[in-house]
Scaffold this active site. Structure first.
Site, short mmCIF file in Angstrom:
data_model
loop_
_atom_site.label_atom_id
_atom_site.label_comp_id
_atom_site.label_asym_id
_atom_site.label_seq_id
_atom_site.Cartn_x
_atom_site.Cartn_y
_atom_site.Cartn_z
N THR A 148 0.82 -1.21 0.00
CA THR A 148 0.00 0.00 0.00
C THR A 148 0.85 1.26 0.00
O THR A 148 1.98 1.25 0.52
CB THR A 148 -0.92 0.00 1.25
OG1 THR A 148 -1.45 1.30 1.44
CG2 THR A 148 -0.15 -0.38 2.51
N ASP A 149 0.29 2.34 -0.53
CA ASP A 149 0.99 3.64 -0.48
C ASP A 149 1.15 4.13 0.96
O ASP A 149 1.96 5.03 1.23
CB ASP A 149 0.25 4.70 -1.32
CG ASP A 149 -1.18 4.99 -0.88
OD1 ASP A 149 -1.69 4.33 0.05
OD2 ASP A 149 -1.81 5.89 -1.49
N GLU A 150 0.40 3.53 1.89
CA GLU A 150 0.46 4.01 3.28
C GLU A 150 1.81 3.75 3.92
O GLU A 150 2.16 4.35 4.93
CB GLU A 150 -0.68 3.41 4.10
CG GLU A 150 -2.02 3.73 3.45
CD GLU A 150 -3.23 3.54 4.33
OE1 GLU A 150 -3.09 3.58 5.56
OE2 GLU A 150 -4.31 3.37 3.76
N TYR A 172 -1.48 -0.36 11.12
CA TYR A 172 -1.72 -1.03 9.83
C TYR A 172 -0.54 -0.83 8.89
O TYR A 172 0.05 -1.79 8.38
CB TYR A 172 -3.01 -0.50 9.19
CG TYR A 172 -3.13 -0.82 7.71
CD1 TYR A 172 -3.23 -2.14 7.26
CD2 TYR A 172 -3.13 0.21 6.75
CE1 TYR A 172 -3.33 -2.43 5.90
CE2 TYR A 172 -3.23 -0.08 5.39
CZ TYR A 172 -3.33 -1.39 4.98
OH TYR A 172 -3.42 -1.68 3.63
N LYS A 176 2.23 -3.50 7.37
CA LYS A 176 2.42 -3.71 5.93
C LYS A 176 3.88 -3.44 5.53
O LYS A 176 4.45 -4.16 4.71
CB LYS A 176 1.48 -2.81 5.11
CG LYS A 176 0.01 -3.14 5.22
CD LYS A 176 -0.35 -4.50 4.67
CE LYS A 176 -0.27 -4.57 3.16
NZ LYS A 176 -0.78 -5.90 2.66
P1 NAD Z 1 -10.13 -6.71 2.62
O1 NAD Z 1 -10.06 -6.41 4.08
O2 NAD Z 1 -11.36 -6.42 1.85
O3 NAD Z 1 -9.80 -8.26 2.37
C1 NAD Z 1 -8.81 -8.95 3.08
C2 NAD Z 1 -9.08 -10.44 2.91
O4 NAD Z 1 -8.04 -11.16 3.59
C3 NAD Z 1 -10.41 -10.89 3.53
O5 NAD Z 1 -11.08 -11.75 2.64
C4 NAD Z 1 -9.98 -11.64 4.79
O6 NAD Z 1 -10.88 -12.66 5.16
C5 NAD Z 1 -8.64 -12.19 4.36
N1 NAD Z 1 -7.72 -12.48 5.48
C6 NAD Z 1 -7.47 -11.68 6.55
N2 NAD Z 1 -6.60 -12.30 7.37
C7 NAD Z 1 -6.28 -13.50 6.78
C8 NAD Z 1 -5.42 -14.57 7.14
N3 NAD Z 1 -4.71 -14.53 8.26
N4 NAD Z 1 -5.35 -15.63 6.29
C9 NAD Z 1 -6.08 -15.68 5.16
N5 NAD Z 1 -6.91 -14.69 4.79
C10 NAD Z 1 -7.01 -13.61 5.58
O7 NAD Z 1 -8.86 -5.97 1.99
P2 NAD Z 1 -8.68 -5.32 0.55
O8 NAD Z 1 -9.14 -3.93 0.60
O9 NAD Z 1 -9.20 -6.24 -0.48
O10 NAD Z 1 -7.08 -5.28 0.49
C11 NAD Z 1 -6.38 -6.37 -0.09
C12 NAD Z 1 -4.89 -6.06 0.00
O11 NAD Z 1 -4.62 -4.84 -0.67
C13 NAD Z 1 -4.38 -5.89 1.43
O12 NAD Z 1 -3.13 -6.50 1.53
C14 NAD Z 1 -4.27 -4.38 1.59
O13 NAD Z 1 -3.23 -4.06 2.50
C15 NAD Z 1 -3.92 -3.97 0.18
N6 NAD Z 1 -4.34 -2.61 -0.21
C16 NAD Z 1 -5.64 -2.21 -0.04
C17 NAD Z 1 -6.02 -0.93 -0.46
C18 NAD Z 1 -7.43 -0.42 -0.30
O14 NAD Z 1 -7.68 0.76 -0.54
N7 NAD Z 1 -8.40 -1.28 0.04
C19 NAD Z 1 -5.07 -0.08 -1.04
C20 NAD Z 1 -3.76 -0.54 -1.20
C21 NAD Z 1 -3.41 -1.80 -0.79
P1 TYD Z 2 -10.23 4.86 4.64
O1 TYD Z 2 -11.25 4.45 3.63
O2 TYD Z 2 -10.27 4.27 6.01
O3 TYD Z 2 -8.81 4.63 3.95
P2 TYD Z 2 -7.33 5.06 4.48
O4 TYD Z 2 -7.39 5.49 5.88
O5 TYD Z 2 -6.61 3.77 4.33
O6 TYD Z 2 -6.89 6.13 3.54
O7 TYD Z 2 -10.30 6.43 4.81
C1 TYD Z 2 -10.12 7.30 3.70
C2 TYD Z 2 -10.13 8.71 4.24
O8 TYD Z 2 -11.43 9.00 4.77
C3 TYD Z 2 -9.15 8.94 5.38
O9 TYD Z 2 -8.62 10.26 5.29
C4 TYD Z 2 -10.01 8.82 6.61
C5 TYD Z 2 -11.37 9.36 6.14
N1 TYD Z 2 -12.53 8.78 6.84
C6 TYD Z 2 -13.47 9.62 7.46
O10 TYD Z 2 -13.35 10.85 7.43
N2 TYD Z 2 -14.52 9.02 8.10
C7 TYD Z 2 -14.68 7.68 8.17
O11 TYD Z 2 -15.65 7.22 8.81
C8 TYD Z 2 -13.73 6.84 7.51
C9 TYD Z 2 -13.88 5.34 7.54
C10 TYD Z 2 -12.67 7.43 6.84
#
Ligand code: NAD
Ligand code: TYD
Length: 366
Positions: A148-150, A172, A176
């Site tokens: 992630t970019d985070e 988090y 990562k």
């Molecule tokens: P999500 O929370 O929707 O899905 C995570 C999945 O992993 C779920 O199905 C969960 O059941 C499974 N999981 C959790 N712990 C597990 C374990 N110990 N063993 C097996 N499965 C397990 O997450 P997402 O948004 O789909 O993100 C997927 C990946 O992308 C993550 O690694 C996250 O860090 C990365 N990512 C997400 C975003 C975003 O904006 N959502 C952005 C950049 C990177």
């Molecule tokens: P989020 O979807 O949790 O992603 P991330 O924290 O990984 O960027 O949040 C996106 C942005 O929205 C972040 O600046 C936090 C803000 N946010 C709120 O203001 N209220 C909320 O209830 C949530 C979940 C996020």
């Protein structure tokens, strides 16, 4: 010789960990829908974020279902992981605890999955690498870690590049970053064939309603309050889920071993701008928005350069306007998907995260 040096590998058997979540299920759906003979095994622990309904388009299609298997299990469990990695040409690790707010409430699960889980997957790949060297399999599996970019931390100005320092600021993002460092150590120490992607804030259908866009959409549809953290001027770079999944597939095929690739959306917006767009399309009033106590350690801005990925030949396909419209319309039409998620465990989480915040909230100025 690594698989990248051998040219473009074609991976027929993929192990997709976390494939019942938001981005992993999109990846599995899109790859299997190509009908090119690829087989996918999803390994997913089915935490609160894992949802078999995300895989229904696959399981309801006989041709795709024949090339698909779901294994419920933990990536941190070597006994589960080893035989699955033994059968895979590539492992794509989406599995993670993924929500910043939950990492602030309960960090430990993040260390177990996002750090120890990565270690267990890497160890299984190392065993397979040894077996390949001994001639017991054709080649060692390629490992792709979805990051992630985070991990770059808050970026006040400019854009993060792949060789910038990692400065994670939440449990988090720290977990990562630790996972990434482990991957890198296995490339350097054991010569493992591994690549990394760092995606930006992703949005689209099937996203768990804990995240900003689906939370605000589903709350607004039900005329419930929208808890905007702090001044709402934090900035994120929004990436449509199918583009994120597509970029991951592209890096899997073409990425150079040991390299990380930023996957940005090129759509930087403040949270306030996002909320305005959501409310306008739903025809709901700004009066639903409540200004609530900020997230501790809230990263102000994320922004990345994706020029390295562009040089690898990847371009996003979905404009922000089209992606957001499709997402809003999908949530409006699919309450049968999200309503069950917003019950049970959700209610406990929601009151821990938002109960006091909403009770102490004020009307948000527009
Ligand atoms: P999500 O929370 O929707 O899905 C995570 C999945 O992993 C779920 O199905 C969960 O059941 C499974 N999981 C959790 N712990 C597990 C374990 N110990 N063993 C097996 N499965 C397990 O997450 P997402 O948004 O789909 O993100 C997927 C990946 O992308 C993550 O690694 C996250 O860090 C990365 N990512 C997400 C975003 C975003 O904006 N959502 C952005 C950049 C990177
Ligand atoms: P989020 O979807 O949790 O992603 P991330 O924290 O990984 O960027 O949040 C996106 C942005 O929205 C972040 O600046 C936090 C803000 N946010 C709120 O203001 N209220 C909320 O209830 C949530 C979940 C996020």
């Amino acid at each position: 010789m690594t698989s990248a040096q051998r040219g473009q590998p074609r991976f027929e058997r993929l192990l997709v960990t976390g494939g019942a979540g938001f981005i992993g299920s999109c990846f599995a759906r899109d790859v299997l829908a190509r009908r090119d003979g690829t087989h996918i095994t999803v390994l997913d622990k089915m935490t609160y974020a894992g949802n078999p309904a995300n895989l229904a388009p696959i399981t309801s299609d006989p041709e795709q279902a024949a090339r698909f298997r779901l294994v419920v299990g933990d990536i941190a469990d070597p006994a589960v992981v080893a035989p699955l990695v033994a059968q895979a040409d590539a492992v794509i690790n989406f599995a993670a605890e993924s929500h910043v707010d939950r990492s602030i409430l309960d960090p430990e699960a993040f260390l177990r999955t996002d750090v120890l889980g990565v270690h267990v997957l890497l160890e299984a790949c190392r065993v397979e690498q040894t077996r390949a060297a001994a001639g017991h399999r054709e080649r060692s599996p390629r490992f792709l870690q979805v990051s992630t970019d985070e991990v770059y931390g808050s970026v006040e100005t400019g854009e993060s590049r792949e060789d910038d320092r990692l400065e994670p600021r939440s449990p988090y993002s720290a977990a990562k970053a630790a996972g990434e460092l482990l991957v890198n150590s296995y490339v350097v120490t054991y010569g493992l064939d591994a690549v990394l992607t760092r995606g930006s804030n992703t949005y689209g259908p099937y996203q768990h309603p804990e995240k900003l866009i689906p939370l605000f959409l589903t709350n607004a549809i039900g005329d419930q309050q929208l808890p905007l953290y702090g001044d709402g001027l934090q900035r994120r770079d929004w990436l449509y889920v199918a583009d994120h999944a597509g970029a991951i597939g592209h890096v899997l095929e073409h990425g150079v071993t040991g390299q990380a690739y930023n996957v940005g959306g090129g759509n930087e917006r403040t949270n306030r701008e996002i909320v305005t767009l959501l409310l306008d399309r739903l025809g709901k009033p700004w009066s639903l928005v409540r200004q609530v106590e900020d997230r501790p350690g809230h990263d102000r801005r994320y922004a990345m350069s994706s020029s390295k990925l562009a040089a690898l030949g990847w371009q996003n396909k979905v404009t922000f306007e089209a992606g957001l419209a499709a997402t809003i319309d999908w949530f409006a039409a699919n309450d049968a998907w999200w309503r069950p998620i917003k019950s049970g465990e959700w209610e406990t989480y929601y009151s821990r995260q938002y109960g006091a915040r909403l009770a102490g909230s004020s009307k948000a100025s527009q």
